[in-house]
Write an enzyme that holds these catalytic residues in place. Structure first.
Site, short mmCIF file in Angstrom:
data_model
loop_
_atom_site.label_atom_id
_atom_site.label_comp_id
_atom_site.label_asym_id
_atom_site.label_seq_id
_atom_site.Cartn_x
_atom_site.Cartn_y
_atom_site.Cartn_z
N GLY A 16 -7.33 -3.88 -15.17
CA GLY A 16 -6.33 -3.31 -15.92
C GLY A 16 -5.20 -4.10 -17.01
N GLY A 17 -4.38 -5.74 -15.86
CA GLY A 17 -3.74 -6.36 -16.51
C GLY A 17 -4.52 -7.45 -17.41
N GLU A 25 -11.82 1.29 -6.14
CA GLU A 25 -10.20 0.53 -6.84
C GLU A 25 -9.48 0.29 -5.57
OE1 GLU A 25 -9.47 0.09 -10.68
OE2 GLU A 25 -8.12 2.16 -10.54
N SER A 31 -7.79 -6.47 -10.29
CA SER A 31 -7.83 -8.08 -10.49
C SER A 31 -8.93 -8.24 -10.72
CB SER A 31 -6.90 -8.37 -9.17
OG SER A 31 -5.62 -7.40 -8.41
N ASN A 90 -7.88 -0.64 -18.75
CA ASN A 90 -6.97 0.27 -18.18
C ASN A 90 -5.88 -0.54 -18.95
OD1 ASN A 90 -4.96 2.54 -17.50
ND2 ASN A 90 -5.68 1.95 -15.00
N TRP A 91 -5.09 -0.25 -19.61
CA TRP A 91 -3.58 -0.39 -20.25
C TRP A 91 -2.84 0.15 -20.05
CZ3 TRP A 91 -4.08 -0.43 -26.59
CH2 TRP A 91 -4.88 -1.54 -27.09
N LYS A 92 -2.57 1.18 -18.72
CA LYS A 92 -2.21 1.78 -18.36
C LYS A 92 -0.79 1.88 -19.06
CE LYS A 92 -3.19 -0.37 -14.27
NZ LYS A 92 -2.76 -0.79 -12.78
N GLY A 152 -3.61 -5.07 -9.45
CA GLY A 152 -1.97 -5.92 -9.73
C GLY A 152 -2.00 -6.70 -8.66
N GLU A 157 -3.03 5.35 -8.90
CA GLU A 157 -1.06 5.29 -9.71
C GLU A 157 -1.15 6.73 -9.71
OE1 GLU A 157 -1.40 2.02 -12.46
OE2 GLU A 157 -1.35 1.23 -10.94
N HIS A 160 -6.91 8.00 -10.34
CA HIS A 160 -6.35 6.52 -11.01
C HIS A 160 -5.42 6.73 -9.27
CE1 HIS A 160 -4.45 2.72 -11.10
NE2 HIS A 160 -5.57 2.75 -12.23
P1 PGA Z 1 -5.45 -4.13 -12.29
O1 PGA Z 1 -5.69 -2.39 -12.22
O2 PGA Z 1 -6.81 -4.86 -13.13
O3 PGA Z 1 -4.18 -4.68 -12.58
O4 PGA Z 1 -5.52 -4.54 -10.82
C1 PGA Z 1 -7.20 -2.16 -12.51
C2 PGA Z 1 -6.61 -0.63 -12.43
O5 PGA Z 1 -5.59 0.13 -11.81
O6 PGA Z 1 -7.55 0.19 -13.34
#
Ligand code: PGA
Length: 252
Positions: A234-235, A168, A213, A9-11, A174, A98, A96
């Protein structure tokens, strides 16, 4: 052999140019792991088509980060399932955390998106997870179960198509914090039980992903759990070398 999934997930990161460079390099590596790991990239919607072209005929698949419940119309600023499908997506994230937090998305709204995904032949990846407060008060199972039920009950009852679910925990996204793999497994077991109750087609398998994470250093502990089929990253997916290290750590 159980199939493993790595969803990146590149956001809101990467221009088309950056996505193209990443995609071209990833294409060169994909044959090495394609038999063991299904790799799915969720770039910003603007980069879907560029990335699809850069990946060429490689087995790497694409995922939208969000869709609107309606297919076409006066919904300024949104993208919809037919649009992202045409741009190369085979999956879409829905719900998600967010989006739930920043865009006030409810589980009821998420449920409509699953139906929209089905109309365009996209596999939805429904995200659920508890806050730190929920965990502290002992309501993790209730919170994720409610999000799961409201989100996908109608979709599964109607036997509308394939589904994946990503657990999640909000406090792990994050932050560098993660649950212990056994605690993650306990949540996945609860989700698997609920999914069995909701699924009308007994042969339907719903892969369960863990996200929050995830890194190359911790991924093996999660996918070693019986109910963890893969990860949502994500990151640590933004640098290709780090995504490839995660894939290498779980390829049996
Ligand atoms: P993260 O994000 O790996 O940076 O914690 C995961 C996500 O939000 O899908």
């Amino acid at each position: 052999m159980r199939e493993r999934f790595v969803v990146a997930n590149w956001k809101v990161n990467k221009t088309c140019q950056e996505a193209q460079a990443y995609g071209r390099e990833l294409k060169d590596h994909a044959a090495n792991f394609a038999a063991q790991v299904r790799c799915i990239i969720a770039p910003p919607a603007t980069a879907l088509m560029t990335l699809r072209k850069a990946l060429g005929d490689s087995p790497v698949q694409l995922c939208a980060q969000n869709i609107y419940p309606q297919d076409f119309g006066a919904f300024t600023g949104e993208v919809s399932a037919p649009l992202v499908a045409e741009a190369g997506a085979s999956y879409t994230l829905v719900g998600h955390s967010e989006r739930r937090a920043l865009c006030a998305e409810t589980s009821e709204h998420t449920a409509l998106k699953l139906q929209a995904a089905a109309r365009s032949g996209l596999c939805p990846i429904l995200c659920v997870g508890e806050s730190a407060q929920d965990r502290a008060s002992g309501s993790t199972f209730d919170v994720v179960n409610t999000q799961l039920r409201v989100g996908c009950e109608a979709y599964l009852a109607g036997n509308l198509g394939p589904l994946m679910v990503a657990y999640e925990p909000l406090w792990a996204i994050g932050t560098g914090k993660t649950p212990e793999p056994k605690d993650c497994e306990a949540v996945h077991q609860v989700l698997a039980t609920t999914l069995r109750q909701l699924t009308t087609d007994r042969s339907q398998q719903v892969p369960l992903l863990y996200g929050g994470s995830v890194t190359a250093a911790n991924v093996a502990g999660f996918v070693a759990q019986p109910h963890v089929d893969g990860v949502l990253v994500g990151g640590a997916s933004l640098k290709l070398v780090s995504l490839l290290a995660i894939v290498a750590a779980i390829a049996p």
